[in-house]
Design a protein around this motif. Structure first.
Motif, PDB file in Angstrom:
ATOM      1  N   UNK B  96       0.842  -1.240  -0.042  1.00 48.68           N
ATOM      2  CA  UNK B  96      -0.025   0.184   0.050  1.00 48.68           C
ATOM      3  C   UNK B  96       0.793   1.303  -0.100  1.00 48.68           C
ATOM      4  N   UNK B  97       1.927   1.203   0.800  1.00 48.73           N
ATOM      5  CA  UNK B  97       2.813   2.452   1.119  1.00 48.73           C
ATOM      6  C   UNK B  97       3.627   2.670  -0.332  1.00 48.73           C
ATOM      7  N   UNK B  98       4.042   1.546  -0.940  1.00 53.19           N
ATOM      8  CA  UNK B  98       4.986   1.781  -2.324  1.00 53.19           C
ATOM      9  C   UNK B  98       3.838   2.245  -3.386  1.00 53.19           C
ATOM     10  N   UNK B 238      10.650  11.251  -2.539  1.00 54.08           N
ATOM     11  CA  UNK B 238      10.368   9.951  -2.553  1.00 54.08           C
ATOM     12  C   UNK B 238      10.638   9.248  -1.408  1.00 54.08           C
ATOM     13  N   UNK B 239      11.982   9.242  -0.573  1.00 53.29           N
ATOM     14  CA  UNK B 239      12.376   8.488   0.305  1.00 53.29           C
ATOM     15  C   UNK B 239      11.204   8.843   1.422  1.00 53.29           C
ATOM     16  N   UNK B 240      10.774  10.265   1.605  1.00 50.00           N
ATOM     17  CA  UNK B 240       9.783  10.619   2.641  1.00 50.00           C
ATOM     18  C   UNK B 240       8.531   9.906   2.513  1.00 50.00           C
ATOM     19  N   UNK B 241       8.253   9.976   1.031  1.00 50.52           N
ATOM     20  CA  UNK B 241       6.894   9.203   0.769  1.00 50.52           C
ATOM     21  C   UNK B 241       6.849   7.693   1.147  1.00 50.52           C
ATOM     22  N   UNK B 242       7.988   7.073   0.886  1.00 52.11           N
ATOM     23  CA  UNK B 242       8.176   5.615   1.149  1.00 52.11           C
ATOM     24  C   UNK B 242       8.155   5.404   2.619  1.00 52.11           C
ATOM     25  N   UNK B 256      -1.071   2.201   5.200  1.00 49.37           N
ATOM     26  CA  UNK B 256       0.501   2.417   5.143  1.00 49.37           C
ATOM     27  C   UNK B 256       1.126   2.158   6.242  1.00 49.37           C
ATOM     28  N   UNK B 257       2.471   2.450   5.777  1.00 47.13           N
ATOM     29  CA  UNK B 257       3.593   2.563   7.123  1.00 47.13           C
ATOM     30  C   UNK B 257       3.476   3.404   8.081  1.00 47.13           C
ATOM     31  N   UNK B 258       2.879   4.585   7.474  1.00 47.38           N
ATOM     32  CA  UNK B 258       2.931   5.719   8.558  1.00 47.38           C
ATOM     33  C   UNK B 258       2.031   5.603   9.629  1.00 47.38           C
TER      34      UNK B 258
END
Lengths: 504, 305
Positions: B96-98, B238-242, B256-258
């Motif tokens: 989901x995060x990716x 991008x790194x922040x989004x992932x 997601x991961x967050x």
């Protein structure tokens, strides 16, 4: 070559999209699943890790059965036990339902209960489960396949109450299966069985074809986690969610739409400003000062302005219908408050720290409003938000600074509600200690005669009301939204029982 | 090339070790985890049992050491609170995060690069003014507000997209746009500024004076040069989004991961916190590495050493 590559990717993408579409099930109009949206994620489906009423608790109540069911008014009803009696002061006997099977085919009997209760009493489950600690349960004796004796160290009036949250899972399954599988693919005997759980997103349940009771009206249930309240309300308005749990009073009206209604009920959680008797303000040790705080704050006005009139002031530290009817809320009487302060030698007031955590909505607003009322009797408040973990540590060590916003607890059981304020009790976060009160509470919890017990409980309630270890506020309102196509009676303790939902 | 790679690998290991140590220490400084894990009225004995069960009664250095030894073997520990393996909890949330990160990121690039170039070339016109103002507003507007406005418009009034949730392709549209609008506001301004700087550089003047066609100068010479700072910035985005877009995930109920991380923090679910932070750090290191490699591709002056 490059072109070929792109074509391949496009085909792949199209395939993916089709796959996604195929996964979305199509339901006939009347067989549409009922979707319940809550703010929190379901944490674990291990029945012995149950620690929050909704949504984790609601899911567990749907998949598993306990011996006794607590109905919405707090009364004990038959569930896996069909009847029970006291054999002697220390022994409870339960007659169990015959012909019950778990959804994996295992049979339910007295031995299954014994296995489950033994598991609850071992780490890590004993840090969450309360049955043994609260009842003093010492032995679980299998009399025959469908008769079970529970023996306690001292007479207890709380056995049924705690049995209501002691769930029985398929015994061989929980013993032989890896703990992470037990907690993510549960096997119980309840009205619904597990279908699929996408953590953080949705739990899908379907009516169990092996359930011993009547088949529920709603066949498929989906518990969804939708953390943002406005998103939950938007889903309700769009008709994509049928029941919304956790609406704040200021947004209650938004649950009234073309397709849904708002339902407001007074909850059971008793909101208060705890008064830290052994904190940094020695004046709080004087009961007259604590009474003065109660007279100084206009609770009904706060309920109207901050909570939209959605609840009522506390009547006692014991929830209705077990509250002592002679007690009434402290009136708003600043003059009397000033007089009491002067009598205690604090006419000029004193500094007072007001603390809150993120555990309950509106902690900051409530603290500031209460503080402004207290300024009128010369108290000089300072405000402090405390991180939830540190707040809980301070609660259990009774080491908060002055007064603090807290709620306790979502239950209807006078004995459990009273024991919280006995000397040195782990939940006695105000540090209150009165041996006369303790004597009444302990005697009541061991008095099996109902009338006599009520008398003792009323007396204890009267003592605590006047000693005022809390600045009494209100019962936390529970606000729900429900689709106009469904009918369901919501519970004050926030548990949902989807098998009782019916179509209009 | 080989020495570059091995040096980078060692650096990455050091970073991950440092990150794991920092999360471990910080996690243990903020209070007794057992207080939050046990029920509100657990007895001291229950809490002590739990400490022993979780190994929290051992000396800190021993706890840390055993965490590292297991992590190296791919075992990030067991979440007591959720009764689940941490590696599995992360693996469940990763798709989901990716998906959301990729969709948001690609959309942001698709908006910001052409837009940035166009307004750079039309500097000082009304378009430049409009887009720059809009980008500034986009950067200033909080993400949750943009998200909620999109929901009200597309899901509640027009009813063309779902309000929230995870599932078919329709569900990703609004969260991806929410993320992309914020990223592209930042990136558009950067592309514009970078493009303007490059356009006034000597080598562009040289290219013009060689008589190259305008289009060649722009897209072969200027574009590559202008992309260098953009690649750096985009890599960070991008790194922040992932590592999880918590606010967007919350509004759209995106699993997601967050959200996994924030829930774990509020429950003092240490194994999960450590696992998520390690994973995010690993992604940061990986994306940084890719950015470095991209420099070489874009800018012939850069050599890997």
């Amino acid at each position: 070559m490059i072109k070929g590559n792109w074509t391949r990717r496009l085909v792949l993408l199209a395939g993916l999209a089709m796959g996604v579409t195929a996964l979305t099930p199509v339901y006939a109009q009347d067989a549409k699943p009922v979707v319940i949206a809550s703010s929190e994620d379901i944490i674990s489906l291990d029945p012995h890790m149950l620690d929050s009423n909704n949504p984790t608790g609601s899911a567990i109540w749907s998949i598993f059965d306990s011996l006794v069911r607590r109905d919405k008014d707090g009364q004990a009803q038959p569930r896996l036990a069909t009847s029970w009696e006291r054999v002697d002061d220390l022994t409870w006997r339960f007659h169990l339902r015959e012909g019950v099977t778990f959804s994996n085919g295992e049979a339910f009997n007295a031995e299954a209960v014994k296995v489950n209760f033994a598991r609850m009493d071992t780490a890590p489950f004993n840090s969450v489960q309360q049955l043994h600690d609260q009842t003093g349960l010492t032995a679980v004796n299998v009399v025959d396949d469908f008769t079970l004796d529970l023996v306690t160290a001292a007479p207890t009036v709380n056995m049924l109450y705690w049995l209501e949250e002691a769930f029985v899972a398929a015994p061989a399954y929980i013993t032989d299966t890896a703990p992470d599988v037990v907690a993510s693919a549960p096997i119980g005997s309840g009205p619904y069985k597990f279908v699929e759980w996408r953590r953080g997103d949705a739990l899908v349940l379907t009516a169990s074809d092996t359930y011993w009771g009547d088949a529920p009206a709603v066949k498929d249930i989906i518990f969804r986690a939708v953390p943002e309240m406005s998103s939950r309300l938007n889903e309700l308005a769009a008709g994509t969610v049928d029941i919304v749990v956790g609406i704040t009073p200021d947004a209650a009206a938004q649950a009234n739409t073309d397709v849904s209604d708002v339902v407001q009920i007074e909850g059971l959680r008793k909101m208060h400003m705890g008064i830290s008797i052994k904190g940094e303000q020695p004046a709080l040790a004087d009961p007259r000062v604590r009474q003065a705080l109660n007279y100084a704050v206009d609770v009904p006005t706060i309920i109207d302005s901050l909570l939209g009139g959605s609840t009522k002031p506390l009547l006692s530290i014991v929830n209705p219908p077990n509250n002592n009817p002679d007690l009434t809320p402290y009136s708003y009487d600043p003059e009397k408050a000033k007089a009491l302060m002067a009598e205690a030698g604090f006419a000029d007031g004193f500094p007072l720290t007001i603390q809150w955590s993120t555990r309950f909505d509106g902690g900051k607003d409530v603290s500031e409003v209460v503080g402004s009322f207290l300024e009128a009797i010369n108290i000089k408040p300072t405000y402090e938000a405390v991180e939830i973990g540190q707040f809980r540590e301070a609660l259990s060590s009774a080491s908060l600074k002055g007064i603090y916003f807290q709620g306790w607890a979502a239950l209807i059981n006078p004995s459990v509600e009273l024991v919280i304020l006995t000397c040195g009790h782990v939940d006695n976060s105000s540090g209150y200690c009165n041996p006369d009160y303790d004597k009444l509470v302990i005697e009541a919890s061991q008095t099996l005669d109902d009338a006599k017990r009520q008398e003792l409980e009323y007396a204890a309630q009267a003592i605590i009301w006047n000693d005022a270890p809390w600045l009494y506020l209100w019962r936390l309102p529970n606000i729900f939204g429900i689709s106009k196509t469904l009918s369901y009676e919501f519970r004050a303790d926030n548990y949902l029982e989807p098998y009782l939902i019916t179509y209009k | 090339m080989f020495s570059f790679l091995s040096k980078r690998f060692l650096q990455a290991l050091l970073v991950l070790l440092g990150v794991s140590f920092a999360t471990f220490i910080v996690g243990h400084l903020t209070g007794d985890p057992v207080e939050l894990m046990a029920r509100e009225n657990a007895t001291e004995q229950d809490k002590q049992d739990l400490r022993v069960y979780l190994g929290l009664d051992r000396p800190l250095e021993q706890q840390y050491f055993s965490f590292i030894v297991k992590a190296v073997q791919g075992d990030l520990g067991f979440s007591f609170v959720q009764q689940a393996k941490v590696s599995q909890l992360i693996a469940e949330r990763l798709p989901a995060t990716l998906q959301l990160a990729a969709a948001g990121f690609l959309l942001a690039l698709a908006i910001s690069i052409p837009l940035g170039i166009i307004i750079a070339l039309n500097r000082g016109t009304i378009w430049d003014f409009l887009v720059t103002t809009l980008a500034m507003a986009g950067q200033a507007a909080p993400g949750f507000w943009i998200g909620l406005m999109l929901v009200v418009l597309f899901a509640v009034h027009l009813k063309v997209l779902p309000v929230s949730g995870y599932g078919g392709a329709a569900y990703i549209v609004l969260p991806a746009i929410t993320l992309a609008l914020q990223s592209s506001a930042r990136l558009t301004r950067l592309v514009r500024a970078s493009m303007l700087e490059v356009l006034s550089a000597d080598y562009i003047r040289t290219a013009h004076s060689k008589g190259l066609r305008e289009r060649v100068v722009l897209f072969v010479h200027a574009f590559r040069g202008a992309m260098i700072p953009v690649v750096t910035m985009a890599g960070l985005e991008l790194a922040e989004l992932v590592s999880g877009a918590f606010i967007t995930e919350t509004i759209f109920a995106w699993p997601g991961i967050g959200r996994l991380a924030v829930t774990a923090v509020s429950q003092r679910d240490f194994p999960v916190i450590q696992g998520v932070v390690l994973m995010s750090a690993a992604f940061f290191v990986l994306i940084n590495f890719l950015v470095d490699v991209l420099y070489v591709v874009i800018d012939p002056r850069v050599k890997l050493k």
